[in-house]
Design an enzyme around this catalytic site. Structure first.
Site, PDB file in Angstrom:
ATOM      1  N   TYR A 131       0.713  -1.817  -0.134  1.00  0.00           N
ATOM      2  CA  TYR A 131       0.479   0.254   0.166  1.00  0.00           C
ATOM      3  C   TYR A 131       0.589   1.867  -0.117  1.00  0.00           C
ATOM      4  O   TYR A 131       0.408   2.497  -0.296  1.00  0.00           O
ATOM      5  CB  TYR A 131      -0.877  -0.287   0.578  1.00  0.00           C
ATOM      6  CG  TYR A 131      -2.319  -0.747   1.012  1.00  0.00           C
ATOM      7  CD1 TYR A 131      -1.719  -1.905   0.649  1.00  0.00           C
ATOM      8  CD2 TYR A 131      -3.268  -0.168   0.609  1.00  0.00           C
ATOM      9  CE1 TYR A 131      -3.310  -3.193   0.267  1.00  0.00           C
ATOM     10  CE2 TYR A 131      -4.671  -1.018   0.515  1.00  0.00           C
ATOM     11  CZ  TYR A 131      -4.839  -2.820   0.287  1.00  0.00           C
ATOM     12  OH  TYR A 131      -5.746  -2.977  -0.370  1.00  0.00           O
ATOM     13  N   LYS A 176       2.772 -14.779   4.894  1.00  0.00           N
ATOM     14  CA  LYS A 176       3.455 -16.119   3.832  1.00  0.00           C
ATOM     15  C   LYS A 176       4.960 -15.889   3.853  1.00  0.00           C
ATOM     16  O   LYS A 176       5.485 -15.235   2.422  1.00  0.00           O
ATOM     17  CB  LYS A 176       2.412 -14.960   2.936  1.00  0.00           C
ATOM     18  CG  LYS A 176       2.686 -15.786   1.432  1.00  0.00           C
ATOM     19  CD  LYS A 176       1.832 -16.845   1.108  1.00  0.00           C
ATOM     20  CE  LYS A 176       1.820 -17.512  -0.161  1.00  0.00           C
ATOM     21  NZ  LYS A 176       1.111 -18.529  -0.138  1.00  0.00           N
ATOM     22  N   ASP A 208      -2.748 -17.813   2.968  1.00  0.00           N
ATOM     23  CA  ASP A 208      -4.058 -19.141   2.228  1.00  0.00           C
ATOM     24  C   ASP A 208      -4.328 -19.549   3.036  1.00  0.00           C
ATOM     25  O   ASP A 208      -5.790 -19.658   2.667  1.00  0.00           O
ATOM     26  CB  ASP A 208      -2.853 -19.274   1.363  1.00  0.00           C
ATOM     27  CG  ASP A 208      -1.738 -19.860   1.158  1.00  0.00           C
ATOM     28  OD1 ASP A 208      -1.066 -20.335   1.703  1.00  0.00           O
ATOM     29  OD2 ASP A 208      -1.220 -20.123   0.115  1.00  0.00           O
ATOM     30  N   ASP A 232      -6.492  -6.803   4.308  1.00  0.00           N
ATOM     31  CA  ASP A 232      -7.762  -6.111   2.880  1.00  0.00           C
ATOM     32  C   ASP A 232      -8.710  -7.662   2.934  1.00  0.00           C
ATOM     33  O   ASP A 232     -10.335  -7.948   2.413  1.00  0.00           O
ATOM     34  CB  ASP A 232      -6.958  -5.756   2.038  1.00  0.00           C
ATOM     35  CG  ASP A 232      -8.484  -5.027   0.884  1.00  0.00           C
ATOM     36  OD1 ASP A 232      -9.077  -4.708   2.016  1.00  0.00           O
ATOM     37  OD2 ASP A 232      -7.651  -5.306  -0.305  1.00  0.00           O
ATOM     38  N   ASP A 236     -12.791  -9.389   3.746  1.00  0.00           N
ATOM     39  CA  ASP A 236     -14.005  -9.226   2.668  1.00  0.00           C
ATOM     40  C   ASP A 236     -14.347 -10.717   2.626  1.00  0.00           C
ATOM     41  O   ASP A 236     -15.396 -11.150   2.870  1.00  0.00           O
ATOM     42  CB  ASP A 236     -13.354  -9.095   1.377  1.00  0.00           C
ATOM     43  CG  ASP A 236     -13.897  -7.434   0.844  1.00  0.00           C
ATOM     44  OD1 ASP A 236     -13.445  -6.421   1.922  1.00  0.00           O
ATOM     45  OD2 ASP A 236     -14.487  -6.720  -0.027  1.00  0.00           O
TER      46      ASP A 236
HETATM   47  C1  IPM Z   1     -10.892  -0.748   2.037  1.00  0.00           C
HETATM   48  C2  IPM Z   1     -10.182  -1.181   0.955  1.00  0.00           C
HETATM   49  C3  IPM Z   1      -9.587   0.271   0.516  1.00  0.00           C
HETATM   50  C4  IPM Z   1      -8.180  -1.213   0.692  1.00  0.00           C
HETATM   51  C5  IPM Z   1      -9.070   0.092  -0.835  1.00  0.00           C
HETATM   52  C6  IPM Z   1     -10.761   1.407  -0.785  1.00  0.00           C
HETATM   53  C7  IPM Z   1      -7.609   1.344  -1.407  1.00  0.00           C
HETATM   54  O1  IPM Z   1     -10.653  -1.783   0.062  1.00  0.00           O
HETATM   55  O2  IPM Z   1     -10.926  -0.446   3.400  1.00  0.00           O
HETATM   56  O3  IPM Z   1     -11.357  -2.110   2.847  1.00  0.00           O
HETATM   57  O4  IPM Z   1      -7.592  -1.829  -0.119  1.00  0.00           O
HETATM   58  O5  IPM Z   1      -7.514  -1.076   2.044  1.00  0.00           O
HETATM   59 MN    MN Z   2     -11.318  -3.870   1.035  1.00  0.00          MN
END
Ligand code: IPM
Ligand code: MN
Ligand code: NAD
Length: 342
Positions: A131, A176, A208, A232, A236
């Site tokens: 990042y 990793k 993983d 990240d 999700d």
């Molecule tokens: C999150 C988002 C951000 C990230 C993006 C939009 C830069 O996916 O906050 O999880 O990757 O951190």
């Molecule tokens: Mn994200």
């Protein structure tokens, strides 16, 4: 009655896409729980860029610096514009928000795993790894720089171990290091050092395989600390496990500043339809209240959300047909003790 000037100053950055829809909902719930604040609304995002040439105007950044806390919705970052800066990454960097805390909790009855209750925290390093956004092109090749540093790793690992002592005394450290050498070797070296200062049952997990275990048996885990990029993906993934990306909140914390935002993005596929799930933003408001020392009100919001979601009013991501407004009203009704089934 508090003087106006003693009230916390909250900078609201609604952003674009579903950002304004969910931030309006969060603000309504904060008002309904009796939270009093001075709000400043500032612009950012793609619409703002189209209007004024900048996705993050300097006055928005200044207001974020002055605030006691920032409540952020979501913004669109077009992938195809190579020089377009990410608003949220700029805010995290400029405000020194080095820790990203993401609690994932099943709402009773709505998880993917029947009645299994999941209550898991991700502590995500928020400043480095891939990042840094340092990269370059050389003809048919493209490179990105990945950095792990000792200070940033140490700081986030200490925070995670401290959190573990406040929770269930267990910590999983994602890495990793079998491939990403030397960066992830540095990460696990520092982890071993930091671990000596705490009475915590900790383990290393290759990321993983960790994804697989989280899908198969999420209840085994309590707190996961992860480098930025892995954090990240894990976020999700866990959002899917607990039922929807739309219900997941987060706190970005630094030494001086704090910003609260749902884990989801601007969701262009459903923006403007009034169907976005507002719970991630509402629960981000609750995390903001915790940070401002108003945990009792934060708990009231969390309980009202649980009660509201046990009723029939659900947005489409949770399998229902209700809109953002109806679900927000159900949360407010539950806060007032009228709604839900609890
Ligand atoms: C999150 C988002 C951000 C990230 C993006 C939009 C830069 O996916 O906050 O999880 O990757 O951190
Ligand atoms: Mn994200
Ligand atoms: P997204 O999180 O916006 O959406 C992923 C999927 O989840 C979509 O199908 C969307 O409809 C659904 N979803 C997300 N939030 C929801 C909600 N509250 N209620 C119901 N459904 C919801 O991710 P994406 O589609 O990959 O990205 C869209 C844009 O958002 C991109 O430009 C990306 O850069 C940006 N983004 C911004 C942030 C942020 O501002 N913090 C975070 C992630 C992505």
């Amino acid at each position: 009655m508090a003087q106006q000037s003693e009230l916390p100053l909250i900078t609201l950055i609604a952003g674009d896409g579903i950002g304004p829809e969910v931030i309006q909902a969060a603000r309504q719930v904060l008002t309904a729980v009796g939270f009093r604040a001075r709000y400043q609304e500032l612009e950012a995002g793609y619409g703002c860029f189209e209007r004024c040439g900048r996705p993050l105007p300097p006055e928005t950044l200044e207001a974020a610096r002055r605030a006691d806390a920032v409540l952020f919705g979501a913004v669109t970052t077009p992938a195809e514009l190579p020089d377009y800066p990410s608003v949220i990454l700029t805010l995290r960097r400029e405000l020194g928000l080095y820790a990203n805390l993401r609690p994932f909790r099943t709402v009773p009855g709505l998880g993917r795993y029947g009645d299994e209750e999941i209550d898991l925290l991700i502590v995500r390093e928020n400043t480095e790894g891939l990042y840094l956004q340092i990269g370059w092109r050389e003809e048919d090749r493209a490179y990105n720089l990945l950095r792990r540093s000792e200070p940033a790793s140490r700081r986030i690992l200490h925070l995670a171990f401290r959190e573990a002592t406040r929770r269930r005394g267990r910590l999983t450290i994602a890495h990793k290091a079998n491939v990403i050498k030397p960066a992830d070797l540095l990460w696990i070296e520092i982890a071993r050092e930091v671990a000596r200062d705490y009475q915590v049952d900790w383990s290393l997990e290759i990321v993983d395989a960790l994804c697989m275990k989280l899908v198969r048996d999420p209840g085994r885990f309590d707190l996961i600390v992860a480098p930025n990029f892995y954090g990240d993906f894990l976020s999700d993934l866990l959002a899917g496990v607990v039922g929807s990306l739309g219900i997941c909140p987060s706190a970005n914390l630094g030494a001086k500043h704090a910003l609260f935002e749902p884990v989801h993005g601007s969701a262009p596929d459903i923006a403007g339809q009034g169907s976005a799930n507002p719970i991630g933003a509402i629960l981000s408001g609750a995390l903001m209240l915790d940070h401002l020392g108003q945990s009792q009100k934060a708990q009231m919001i969390r309980r009202a959300v649980d009660r509201a979601l046990q009723g029939p009013i659900k947005t489409p991501d949770l399998g229902g047909q209700a809109g953002t407004r109806e679900l927000t009203e159900a949360v407010i009704a539950a806060l007032h003790g009228e709604g839900g089934q609890g």
